[in-house]
Motif scaffolding. Structure first.
Motif, PDB file in Angstrom:
ATOM      1  N   THR A  51     -21.054 -19.134 -16.266  1.00 49.50           N
ATOM      2  CA  THR A  51     -21.284 -18.792 -14.932  1.00 49.50           C
ATOM      3  C   THR A  51     -20.248 -19.045 -14.005  1.00 49.50           C
ATOM      4  O   THR A  51     -20.209 -18.354 -13.003  1.00 49.50           O
ATOM      5  CB  THR A  51     -22.792 -19.597 -14.606  1.00 49.50           C
ATOM      6  OG1 THR A  51     -23.745 -19.206 -15.463  1.00 49.50           O
ATOM      7  CG2 THR A  51     -23.152 -19.135 -13.215  1.00 49.50           C
ATOM      8  N   ARG A  54     -17.481 -16.455 -14.261  1.00 51.25           N
ATOM      9  CA  ARG A  54     -17.738 -15.106 -13.472  1.00 51.25           C
ATOM     10  C   ARG A  54     -17.711 -15.419 -11.960  1.00 51.25           C
ATOM     11  O   ARG A  54     -17.057 -14.261 -11.242  1.00 51.25           O
ATOM     12  CB  ARG A  54     -19.164 -14.812 -13.912  1.00 51.25           C
ATOM     13  CG  ARG A  54     -19.667 -13.643 -13.357  1.00 51.25           C
ATOM     14  CD  ARG A  54     -20.910 -13.235 -13.855  1.00 51.25           C
ATOM     15  NE  ARG A  54     -21.544 -11.825 -13.328  1.00 51.25           N
ATOM     16  CZ  ARG A  54     -21.647 -10.908 -13.971  1.00 51.25           C
ATOM     17  NH1 ARG A  54     -21.300 -10.778 -15.281  1.00 51.25           N
ATOM     18  NH2 ARG A  54     -21.920  -9.537 -13.442  1.00 51.25           N
ATOM     19  N   GLU A  55     -18.328 -16.498 -11.408  1.00 45.73           N
ATOM     20  CA  GLU A  55     -18.373 -16.558  -9.835  1.00 45.73           C
ATOM     21  C   GLU A  55     -16.925 -16.860  -9.466  1.00 45.73           C
ATOM     22  O   GLU A  55     -16.498 -16.385  -8.392  1.00 45.73           O
ATOM     23  CB  GLU A  55     -19.437 -17.830  -9.553  1.00 45.73           C
ATOM     24  CG  GLU A  55     -21.003 -17.603  -9.949  1.00 45.73           C
ATOM     25  CD  GLU A  55     -21.590 -18.760  -9.637  1.00 45.73           C
ATOM     26  OE1 GLU A  55     -21.028 -19.946  -9.645  1.00 45.73           O
ATOM     27  OE2 GLU A  55     -22.885 -18.556  -9.759  1.00 45.73           O
ATOM     28  N   ALA A  59     -16.442 -11.806 -10.474  1.00 45.12           N
ATOM     29  CA  ALA A  59     -16.891 -11.111 -11.632  1.00 45.12           C
ATOM     30  C   ALA A  59     -15.858 -10.079 -12.016  1.00 45.12           C
ATOM     31  O   ALA A  59     -16.181  -9.046 -12.928  1.00 45.12           O
ATOM     32  CB  ALA A  59     -18.140 -10.126 -11.235  1.00 45.12           C
ATOM     33  N   ARG A  62     -15.945 -11.220 -17.061  1.00 43.82           N
ATOM     34  CA  ARG A  62     -17.381 -11.432 -17.265  1.00 43.82           C
ATOM     35  C   ARG A  62     -17.594 -12.156 -18.372  1.00 43.82           C
ATOM     36  O   ARG A  62     -17.285 -11.332 -19.401  1.00 43.82           O
ATOM     37  CB  ARG A  62     -17.932 -10.119 -17.169  1.00 43.82           C
ATOM     38  CG  ARG A  62     -18.077  -9.431 -15.602  1.00 43.82           C
ATOM     39  CD  ARG A  62     -18.873  -7.977 -15.753  1.00 43.82           C
ATOM     40  NE  ARG A  62     -18.134  -7.176 -16.807  1.00 43.82           N
ATOM     41  CZ  ARG A  62     -18.811  -6.670 -17.845  1.00 43.82           C
ATOM     42  NH1 ARG A  62     -19.944  -6.932 -17.998  1.00 43.82           N
ATOM     43  NH2 ARG A  62     -18.240  -5.953 -18.763  1.00 43.82           N
ATOM     44  N   ILE A  64     -19.270 -12.672 -22.007  1.00 38.75           N
ATOM     45  CA  ILE A  64     -20.482 -11.928 -22.357  1.00 38.75           C
ATOM     46  C   ILE A  64     -20.576 -12.637 -23.894  1.00 38.75           C
ATOM     47  O   ILE A  64     -19.812 -12.766 -24.700  1.00 38.75           O
ATOM     48  CB  ILE A  64     -20.379 -10.349 -22.717  1.00 38.75           C
ATOM     49  CG1 ILE A  64     -19.896  -9.833 -21.457  1.00 38.75           C
ATOM     50  CG2 ILE A  64     -21.346  -9.938 -23.194  1.00 38.75           C
ATOM     51  CD1 ILE A  64     -20.873 -10.079 -20.220  1.00 38.75           C
ATOM     52  N   PHE A  72     -14.613 -12.807 -23.043  1.00 33.87           N
ATOM     53  CA  PHE A  72     -14.387 -12.731 -21.356  1.00 33.87           C
ATOM     54  C   PHE A  72     -13.961 -11.213 -21.429  1.00 33.87           C
ATOM     55  O   PHE A  72     -12.681 -10.952 -21.593  1.00 33.87           O
ATOM     56  CB  PHE A  72     -13.398 -13.717 -21.245  1.00 33.87           C
ATOM     57  CG  PHE A  72     -13.880 -15.262 -20.883  1.00 33.87           C
ATOM     58  CD1 PHE A  72     -15.033 -15.556 -21.502  1.00 33.87           C
ATOM     59  CD2 PHE A  72     -12.899 -16.227 -20.595  1.00 33.87           C
ATOM     60  CE1 PHE A  72     -15.367 -16.781 -21.474  1.00 33.87           C
ATOM     61  CE2 PHE A  72     -13.482 -17.459 -20.292  1.00 33.87           C
ATOM     62  CZ  PHE A  72     -14.569 -17.999 -20.744  1.00 33.87           C
ATOM     63  N   ARG A  73     -14.653 -10.390 -20.747  1.00 33.80           N
ATOM     64  CA  ARG A  73     -14.412  -8.927 -20.565  1.00 33.80           C
ATOM     65  C   ARG A  73     -13.921  -8.817 -19.084  1.00 33.80           C
ATOM     66  O   ARG A  73     -14.409  -9.415 -18.096  1.00 33.80           O
ATOM     67  CB  ARG A  73     -15.683  -8.357 -20.840  1.00 33.80           C
ATOM     68  CG  ARG A  73     -15.894  -8.364 -22.279  1.00 33.80           C
ATOM     69  CD  ARG A  73     -17.112  -7.322 -22.624  1.00 33.80           C
ATOM     70  NE  ARG A  73     -17.487  -7.318 -23.974  1.00 33.80           N
ATOM     71  CZ  ARG A  73     -18.480  -6.613 -24.498  1.00 33.80           C
ATOM     72  NH1 ARG A  73     -19.185  -5.887 -23.822  1.00 33.80           N
ATOM     73  NH2 ARG A  73     -18.734  -6.683 -25.849  1.00 33.80           N
ATOM     74  N   THR A  76     -15.870  -4.226 -15.495  1.00 30.15           N
ATOM     75  CA  THR A  76     -16.924  -3.460 -16.067  1.00 30.15           C
ATOM     76  C   THR A  76     -16.538  -2.832 -17.416  1.00 30.15           C
ATOM     77  O   THR A  76     -17.407  -2.196 -17.872  1.00 30.15           O
ATOM     78  CB  THR A  76     -17.499  -2.415 -15.089  1.00 30.15           C
ATOM     79  OG1 THR A  76     -16.382  -1.525 -14.694  1.00 30.15           O
ATOM     80  CG2 THR A  76     -18.106  -3.261 -13.783  1.00 30.15           C
TER      81      THR A  76
END
Length: 199
Positions: A51, A54-55, A59, A62, A64, A72-73, A76
């Motif tokens: 988390t 991401r923060e 973002a 991300r 996943i 770690f993508r 989007t």
């Protein structure tokens, strides 16, 4: 009249080096009072870290959870900058850990995707519970090879190494706040766990 409350100061031990084969070793830890560590689990350490990534990156990255582990993508897209095998959990008296083995990603040198490990650990010590983040045997693409040029080392130091250190230190501070309800000021302390070239 505003009253300024002085934040507690906590020490974070830190070392980031290139080992003899130019793989990265990075470790940071903080000791927290045992009363704040009650109920702390390996799953919580991992989920809170994902988390946080991401923060912290707004973002842009991300984390996943996928069938083959964790990726770690980038933003989007489906592009994984770092891929990890499924988490491995380890438990012993007074300690526990979760290991993520690096399995690929665009930030890893080609041919070195079976190396590297990121670990989150909690261990009881004399003055509390030590929370440790450790990255070992990682071969970043920015270094290029086992014999990187001075320019590549500088580029890595100013970008990925710096971001990783700040992100892990911030994670430890946020974890302390989550567990204690208190904000803290962090004081970094250089330590030597392994020998190597500082980065």
């Amino acid at each position: 009249m505003m009253v300024h409350v002085r934040k507690d100061e906590k020490e974070v031990a830190c070392q980031q080096i290139l080992q003899q084969d130019s793989s990265v070793y990075s470790i940071q830890w903080m000791v927290i009072p045992d009363r704040y560590a009650e109920g702390l689990t390996a799953i919580y350490l991992l989920d809170r870290y994902l988390t946080h990534v991401r923060e912290y990156t707004l973002a842009l990255i991300r984390p996943i959870k996928v069938e083959g582990g964790i990726e770690f993508r980038l933003f989007t897209t489906a592009l994984s900058i770092l891929s990890f095998s499924p988490p491995e959990f380890h438990f012993s008296e007074g300690s526990f850990a979760v290991d993520l083995c690096i399995s690929g990603g665009v930030l890893v040198q080609a041919g070195e995707c079976d190396r590297g490990r990121f670990s989150l650990m909690a261990e009881q010590v004399a003055d509390g519970t030590r929370i440790t983040l450790q990255l070992s045997d990682y071969c970043p693409i920015l270094l290029g090879s086992s014999k990187p040029s001075p320019l590549r080392k500088l580029l890595y130091r100013l970008t990925q190494a710096y971001i990783h250190k700040i992100a892990t230190v911030k994670y430890l501070a946020l974890l302390y706040r989550d567990l204690s309800g208190k904000d803290i000021c962090v004081r970094l302390k250089k330590v030597t766990v392994r020998e190597g070239e500082e980065t």
